[in-house]
Design a protein around this motif. Structure first.
Motif, PDB file in Angstrom:
ATOM      1  N   LYS A 210       0.848  -1.196   0.000  1.00 33.40           N
ATOM      2  CA  LYS A 210       0.000   0.000   0.000  1.00 33.40           C
ATOM      3  C   LYS A 210       0.880   1.242   0.000  1.00 33.40           C
ATOM      4  O   LYS A 210       1.720   1.394   0.878  1.00 33.40           O
ATOM      5  N   ASN A 211       0.622   2.119  -0.951  1.00 31.07           N
ATOM      6  CA  ASN A 211       1.455   3.316  -1.086  1.00 31.07           C
ATOM      7  C   ASN A 211       0.698   4.332  -1.933  1.00 31.07           C
ATOM      8  O   ASN A 211       0.826   4.368  -3.138  1.00 31.07           O
ATOM      9  N   ASN A 212      -0.126   5.154  -1.275  1.00 35.86           N
ATOM     10  CA  ASN A 212      -0.968   6.109  -2.004  1.00 35.86           C
ATOM     11  C   ASN A 212      -0.319   7.490  -2.049  1.00 35.86           C
ATOM     12  O   ASN A 212      -0.777   8.434  -1.433  1.00 35.86           O
ATOM     13  N   THR A 213       0.757   7.580  -2.803  1.00 40.47           N
ATOM     14  CA  THR A 213       1.474   8.853  -2.896  1.00 40.47           C
ATOM     15  C   THR A 213       1.637   9.257  -4.350  1.00 40.47           C
ATOM     16  O   THR A 213       2.753   9.332  -4.869  1.00 40.47           O
TER      17      THR A 213
ATOM     18  N   THR B  15      -9.415   8.138  -4.173  1.00 42.77           N
ATOM     19  CA  THR B  15      -8.318   8.059  -3.199  1.00 42.77           C
ATOM     20  C   THR B  15      -7.709   6.661  -3.120  1.00 42.77           C
ATOM     21  O   THR B  15      -6.874   6.406  -2.258  1.00 42.77           O
ATOM     22  N   ASN B  16      -8.154   5.756  -3.995  1.00 42.73           N
ATOM     23  CA  ASN B  16      -7.674   4.365  -3.927  1.00 42.73           C
ATOM     24  C   ASN B  16      -7.743   3.843  -2.488  1.00 42.73           C
ATOM     25  O   ASN B  16      -6.735   3.381  -1.912  1.00 42.73           O
ATOM     26  N   ALA B  17      -8.941   3.864  -1.930  1.00 42.53           N
ATOM     27  CA  ALA B  17      -9.130   3.507  -0.526  1.00 42.53           C
ATOM     28  C   ALA B  17      -8.658   2.089  -0.215  1.00 42.53           C
ATOM     29  O   ALA B  17      -8.684   1.206  -1.066  1.00 42.53           O
ATOM     30  N   GLY B  18      -8.225   1.907   1.014  1.00 38.02           N
ATOM     31  CA  GLY B  18      -7.720   0.615   1.483  1.00 38.02           C
ATOM     32  C   GLY B  18      -8.729  -0.065   2.383  1.00 38.02           C
ATOM     33  O   GLY B  18      -9.733  -0.587   1.944  1.00 38.02           O
ATOM     34  N   GLY B  19      -8.446  -0.060   3.683  1.00 37.53           N
ATOM     35  CA  GLY B  19      -9.409  -0.595   4.635  1.00 37.53           C
ATOM     36  C   GLY B  19      -9.048  -1.967   5.175  1.00 37.53           C
ATOM     37  O   GLY B  19      -7.872  -2.343   5.217  1.00 37.53           O
TER      38      GLY B  19
ATOM     39  N   VAL C 238      -7.793  -5.510   2.662  1.00 39.89           N
ATOM     40  CA  VAL C 238      -6.776  -5.373   1.615  1.00 39.89           C
ATOM     41  C   VAL C 238      -5.868  -6.595   1.556  1.00 39.89           C
ATOM     42  O   VAL C 238      -5.451  -7.026   0.486  1.00 39.89           O
TER      43      VAL C 238
ATOM     44  N   ARG D 126      -8.425   0.265  -6.233  1.00 44.83           N
ATOM     45  CA  ARG D 126      -8.018   0.134  -7.639  1.00 44.83           C
ATOM     46  C   ARG D 126      -8.123  -1.318  -8.114  1.00 44.83           C
ATOM     47  O   ARG D 126      -8.514  -1.578  -9.245  1.00 44.83           O
ATOM     48  N   ASP D 127      -7.757  -2.223  -7.219  1.00 43.66           N
ATOM     49  CA  ASP D 127      -7.795  -3.640  -7.582  1.00 43.66           C
ATOM     50  C   ASP D 127      -9.215  -4.147  -7.781  1.00 43.66           C
ATOM     51  O   ASP D 127      -9.427  -5.198  -8.379  1.00 43.66           O
TER      52      ASP D 127
ATOM     53  N   GLY E 107      -7.096   6.970  -7.678  1.00 40.99           N
ATOM     54  CA  GLY E 107      -5.978   7.416  -6.849  1.00 40.99           C
ATOM     55  C   GLY E 107      -5.442   8.790  -7.222  1.00 40.99           C
ATOM     56  O   GLY E 107      -4.491   9.261  -6.598  1.00 40.99           O
TER      57      GLY E 107
ATOM     58  N   SER F 100       2.163   7.765   3.142  1.00 35.25           N
ATOM     59  CA  SER F 100       0.714   7.682   2.970  1.00 35.25           C
ATOM     60  C   SER F 100       0.368   6.350   2.349  1.00 35.25           C
ATOM     61  O   SER F 100       0.469   6.159   1.142  1.00 35.25           O
ATOM     62  N   ALA F 101      -0.010   5.414   3.194  1.00 34.48           N
ATOM     63  CA  ALA F 101      -0.312   4.074   2.706  1.00 34.48           C
ATOM     64  C   ALA F 101      -1.676   4.029   2.047  1.00 34.48           C
ATOM     65  O   ALA F 101      -1.843   3.436   0.997  1.00 34.48           O
ATOM     66  N   GLU F 102      -2.677   4.679   2.692  1.00 34.26           N
ATOM     67  CA  GLU F 102      -4.023   4.567   2.133  1.00 34.26           C
ATOM     68  C   GLU F 102      -4.816   5.866   2.123  1.00 34.26           C
ATOM     69  O   GLU F 102      -5.816   5.956   1.426  1.00 34.26           O
ATOM     70  N   HIS F 103      -4.436   6.875   2.857  1.00 35.45           N
ATOM     71  CA  HIS F 103      -5.267   8.084   2.932  1.00 35.45           C
ATOM     72  C   HIS F 103      -5.015   9.060   1.798  1.00 35.45           C
ATOM     73  O   HIS F 103      -5.859   9.915   1.529  1.00 35.45           O
ATOM     74  N   GLY F 104      -3.876   8.967   1.155  1.00 33.07           N
ATOM     75  CA  GLY F 104      -3.562   9.882   0.072  1.00 33.07           C
ATOM     76  C   GLY F 104      -2.798  11.110   0.551  1.00 33.07           C
ATOM     77  O   GLY F 104      -2.380  11.196   1.716  1.00 33.07           O
TER      78      GLY F 104
END
Lengths: 472, 472
Positions: free
Chosen positions: A189-192, B151-155, B158, B165-166, B202, B427-431
């Motif tokens: 996970k890397n949202n940058t 934002t390509n959310a995670g949660g 994952v 995105r996946d 994203g 920023s792993a998931e928040h953007g």
């Protein structure tokens, strides 16, 4: 014939050393033809760098001199994306010497590997740390990771693991002007920022040269169960898929559809044994895999087959009881692409349609091609779980091969129209390359083509990386 | 204060009708603050269109008049990406009325849904055809699909299913100039051009306005097994992950790490019961899910726990024996973000590091922040299976909240430096949004930033979509 000036070629040669430059027709031959022999090009030279730095210098020089560079991996692509034009001014950039394994990381389950490594080498590197790289293709002994990613390769495990893009966490790319983008992300996970990785994956070498990649690995399979079933129709193959997914959850890793004609070809040309006593119209290769050892999968597959036979979904079924039997079942599927060549010319398609339209597609397409060419023999097989069918058409018995192949575009059009009419795609996994460029305006909106052209212009303003491919 | 000319605003209003335009501070209030109250903006108006056509006309007019448009979904983002600046000239484009379910397709296992639908509505639509949408977030009742994708959310799922995105097969996007890109692909495989979908996902609303999407669905879960374990250290949480993945294969759908401090907060503020008789330093929430019914998962989880206790990986463990107990276990995790607010100010981080560096990271970061602010209380929790830790720092007991929060950037820098020093992400998931823009030059190469800026320039030459976000 136009030629690349000798002094420019010498400057390229100086970057990598003369012994890694191929200049004669004989030396270049294996880079100029491709597996289906549909495309043949002429090149000024083949350059064989062995480092990202060398690729970077080559691209900088190419950009400066306006020299077209055709990146090439294992030369196994099926749409001519790796083949130069016939001008003699283009240079093939072979990545095959750029093939080091840079890192194998068990803790992260990642493999960082250079573009020219073969898929098989990547699979083996994963296996050495007890991990599994799910990308599985017929050409895995010779195709390369760079080519797999450039074309977003699919293959035999997509139903469970997705295509090459889904397996890629990061990339190193040399841009058209020689600058290197180090995007070798290993994080899950890397949202940058924008997803540049996904843009280069599947761009067929037109936006940059992939020199290395980080691939996602999975726990090694500890058990698998392989079955071969006879079914009445493709519709039953789909019922079987649903049944198998319901009863075994995420463990259906392969489900392939094969027609009787395909099995007959294999029996005839490879002395394969028919697994059943009598002929059936269609067959399904079903495989479940799990990272858990034990007999659970064997029980799973037995239950699936029992239900399928009981409910009339399958006519007959065998389960592999040994590695040898597993190999025999797989051989039927794996020999199929090759085996068609023994029956003369074959006109290929790589379509996908929504799962619930597969039956209609196969029925309509078969009627349409036989209507067009009486006696033509549809040999439709493929990844039924992804809706991806290689609807290949073998020439009529005794027909003239060249005359048959001359009708390639005509047959394509009939088949593609049926697929697109159902919301399908004319290239599910092979890509566009040279073969399907002319189709792009018909399948893409002006808006999409303009965005794509804009991306190409931004990343390759002088149009030097794989010109004449993908974009119309 | 600068203002958007009234005649221009009236032209926007005419597109959607005055009653869907909010112009007063009171009406706009809930769009101008965000959940953490870290960002507050001022807007010329909030526009609430209910069709792609209206969004298209809005963007065409915005492009013509150079009006900045801030797209907003459920306004749950945590980095200020959905908040306008304080100029008063920007317009918020709320997608919340664009919320129809366009298609639910059981055969393809796809959901085509408009951007403003909540994640929960999407989950329910999937459930109605006996399918599962794996995206699972604390804010799912109010966050929207458009925001999730932007934002390509995670949660929480994952580790098994990937990020937003996946889960996305296709998009409909209104471009900066109002043109509509219809990329609502429903096919699993479609290799016909560049992956534009992944580029918009994203991009945090800076490249185009997502108006609808096709999402991948999965077989509905038929069984799940939930356990709560006490462990000595984060290292043991990772050993547990390995053990659980080995013993249950692909069925580990959630593995979350929680610290003692977090459980204490929850016990104190929500009268939650401590599942164990005595305090332990760390806890793990582990859940297995399967599309197969039956007791297999229960057996799986029992075996995993038995092995973990036997090998000293876990100190203690409970398995939920009823839905009620499952909910109680989940409540401990789900209340954690909220519960921190009762203890005063909290400085947040959303880092990811390679899995094998999580322990080191937690240890070093805890020492570093307490060094910086004696008495500060690290409450680090998160998605340990993805290497994604929300390393939040609660103020010292009795400290001045504003004075503590004033040190946000200083604390961030210390924590981020540790993460990036380990090859991690800030920023792993928040953007990135507004919150982390200033970090971009430090974490991205010039080459990457230039490519990103070029993409922005191509797709939004007048810089009207979400200006001042993501890009430095």
């Amino acid at each position: 014939m136009a030629q690349l000036p000798a002094d420019i070629l010498d400057r390229f040669a100086a970057i990598i050393g003369e012994k890694h430059v191929l200049r004669t027709a004989g030396d270049m031959a294996r880079y100029l033809d491709e597996p289906r022999k549909k495309f043949h090009g002429i090149a000024a030279a083949v350059l064989r760098p062995d480092s990202t730095e060398q690729v970077s210098k080559i691209m900088a020089l190419a950009n400066e001199t306006g020299t077209a560079i055709i990146p090439q991996g294992g030369n196994t692509g099926l749409v001519g994306g790796q083949t130069p034009d016939d001008s003699g001014t283009q240079i093939i950039l072979s990545l095959e010497r750029l093939s080091k394994i840079r890192d194998v990381d068990a803790a992260q389950s990642t493999l960082t590997i250079e573009a020219g490594a073969t898929l098989e080498a990547a699979q083996e590197a994963a296996g050495e740390i007890d991990r599994f790289l799910p990308l599985t293709l017929a050409s895995q002994g010779s195709c390369t990771i760079g080519g797999n990613l450039a074309t977003n390769a699919g293959g035999l495990n997509v139903v469970a693991y997705g295509s090459a893009r889904d397996l890629c966490l990061g990339l190193e790319v040399v841009l058209a002007d020689g600058r290197v983008w180090n995007g070798l992300n290993t994080l899950r996970k890397n949202n940058t920022g924008y997803d540049l990785k996904s843009l280069f994956v599947g761009s067929e070498g037109t936006l940059g040269i992939i020199t290395a990649a980080v691939l996602k690995l999975f726990p090694a399979s500890q058990s698998r169960a392989t079955a071969f079933l006879a079914v009445e129709s493709p519709a039953q193959a789909l019922e079987l898929l649903n049944l198998a997914q319901q009863q075994s959850g995420e463990r259906v890793t392969t489900i392939e559809l094969l027609p009787r004609a395909g099995l007959e070809f294999t029996i005839k040309h490879h002395q394969t044994r028919d697994p059943f006593g009598e002929p059936h119209p269609w067959y399904v290769l079903l495989e479940l895999s799990s990272s858990q050892p034990g007999n659970e999968l064997a029980n799973n597959v037995e239950n699936i087959l029992a239900t399928a036979l009981d409910q009339g979904i399958a006519i007959d079924a065998v389960i592999a009881q040994s590695n040898r039997q597993t190999e025999d079942i797989w051989a039927i599927r794996e020999l199929l692409p090759e085996t068609q060549s023994y029956e003369g010319g074959s006109i290929k398609h790589d379509i996908s349609v929504p799962l619930n339209r597969i039956s209609d597609f196969l029925e309509q397409a078969a009627i349409a091609v036989v209507d067009l060419i009486p006696g033509a023999r549809p040999v439709a097989f493929g990844h039924v779980g992804d809706g991806n069918i290689h609807f290949n058409v073998t020439q009529p018995v005794g027909a003239d091969t060249n005359a048959f192949l001359a009708r390639w575009d005509e047959v394509n059009k009939v088949v593609h129209d049926i697929a697109t009419g159902m919301g399908g795609s004319v290239s599910a996994e092979h890509g566009i390359g040279q073969l399907k460029r002319h189709l792009m305006p018909g399948i893409k909106s002006d808006v999409e083509l303009e965005i794509m052209t804009g991306l190409k212009r931004q990343l390759d303003p002088n149009n030097i990386i794989n010109p004449g491919k993908l974009l119309p």
